[in-house]
Design an enzyme around this catalytic site. Sequence first.
Site, mmCIF file in Angstrom:
data_model
loop_
_atom_site.group_PDB
_atom_site.id
_atom_site.type_symbol
_atom_site.label_atom_id
_atom_site.label_comp_id
_atom_site.label_asym_id
_atom_site.label_seq_id
_atom_site.Cartn_x
_atom_site.Cartn_y
_atom_site.Cartn_z
ATOM 1 N N CYS A 1 -1.348 0.661 7.384
ATOM 2 C CA CYS A 1 -2.787 0.365 7.490
ATOM 3 C C CYS A 1 -3.171 -0.870 6.668
ATOM 4 O O CYS A 1 -3.313 -1.962 7.203
ATOM 5 C CB CYS A 1 -3.638 1.559 7.067
ATOM 6 S SG CYS A 1 -3.400 3.037 8.084
ATOM 7 N N ARG A 2 -3.323 -0.696 5.364
ATOM 8 C CA ARG A 2 -3.890 -1.773 4.546
ATOM 9 C C ARG A 2 -2.976 -2.976 4.372
ATOM 10 O O ARG A 2 -3.416 -4.125 4.567
ATOM 11 C CB ARG A 2 -4.288 -1.220 3.165
ATOM 12 C CG ARG A 2 -5.430 -0.228 3.241
ATOM 13 C CD ARG A 2 -5.558 0.551 1.961
ATOM 14 N NE ARG A 2 -4.421 1.450 1.776
ATOM 15 C CZ ARG A 2 -4.221 2.207 0.704
ATOM 16 N NH1 ARG A 2 -5.090 2.147 -0.299
ATOM 17 N NH2 ARG A 2 -3.192 3.020 0.641
ATOM 18 N N SER A 3 -1.730 -2.742 3.954
ATOM 19 C CA SER A 3 -0.886 -3.913 3.642
ATOM 20 C C SER A 3 -0.491 -4.730 4.874
ATOM 21 O O SER A 3 -0.426 -5.955 4.778
ATOM 22 C CB SER A 3 0.321 -3.536 2.774
ATOM 23 O OG SER A 3 1.169 -2.618 3.400
ATOM 24 N N CYS B 1 0.864 -1.186 0.000
ATOM 25 C CA CYS B 1 0.000 0.000 0.000
ATOM 26 C C CYS B 1 0.896 1.230 0.000
ATOM 27 O O CYS B 1 2.070 1.145 -0.372
ATOM 28 C CB CYS B 1 -0.971 -0.024 1.185
ATOM 29 S SG CYS B 1 -0.178 -0.022 2.808
ATOM 30 N N ASP C 1 -7.936 3.768 0.813
ATOM 31 C CA ASP C 1 -7.036 4.270 1.860
ATOM 32 C C ASP C 1 -7.864 4.723 3.068
ATOM 33 O O ASP C 1 -8.660 5.655 2.949
ATOM 34 C CB ASP C 1 -6.248 5.442 1.276
ATOM 35 C CG ASP C 1 -5.206 5.985 2.229
ATOM 36 O OD1 ASP C 1 -5.263 5.663 3.438
ATOM 37 O OD2 ASP C 1 -4.341 6.744 1.772
ATOM 38 N N ASN D 1 2.318 1.392 4.365
ATOM 39 C CA ASN D 1 2.634 0.128 5.051
ATOM 40 C C ASN D 1 2.334 0.188 6.548
ATOM 41 O O ASN D 1 2.992 -0.466 7.360
ATOM 42 C CB ASN D 1 4.089 -0.309 4.799
ATOM 43 C CG ASN D 1 4.404 -1.757 5.191
ATOM 44 O OD1 ASN D 1 5.527 -2.074 5.586
ATOM 45 N ND2 ASN D 1 3.440 -2.649 5.111
#
Length: 156
Positions: free
Chosen positions: A13-15, A8, A124, A11
Amino acid sequence: MRAVLFVCLGNICRSPMAEGAFRRIAEARQLGHLRIDSAGTGAWHVGEAPDARAQRTAAARGINISDLRARQVNSDDFAAFDLILAMDESNHSDLIRRAGREHSNKVRLFMDFAENTTESEVPDPYYGGPDGFELVLDLIEDAANGLANYVNSFRG
Ligand code: 4NP
């Protein structure tokens, strides 16, 4: 198909949530030894633990990501990983540009693997509220399950 990198922007939050969710599924489904990692296209948060909201949302579903630390995508990643999975179109185009001709075929949108939604991106959640993290993890768990099916299809 032995090494998967989730990517993401930050690095944090999402990934990392994707890494944690996929680690758990890979273990539960006994997919065998896989290298599973995550990274960001940006460097702002290198060395940091995942965002507290990401940690809480994951922990509520039994996924512990507190030990992860952010790093930036580097040039070795394109050779080292078999699949490099972008959370959104912006990450995807950054990765394609960095991958070069030899490795661009490894770069995919993570949501391409989802089987229960037609969303193409994991949005995001950084500047939003807690609901955003719940939605993000719903999308991630869907795609992680589909990815496990894909990885399993390579096993004899
Ligand atoms: P991520 O979220 O890409 O899912 O880790 C973000 C984290 C930090 C920033 C943007 C997105 N930031 O601008 O610092």
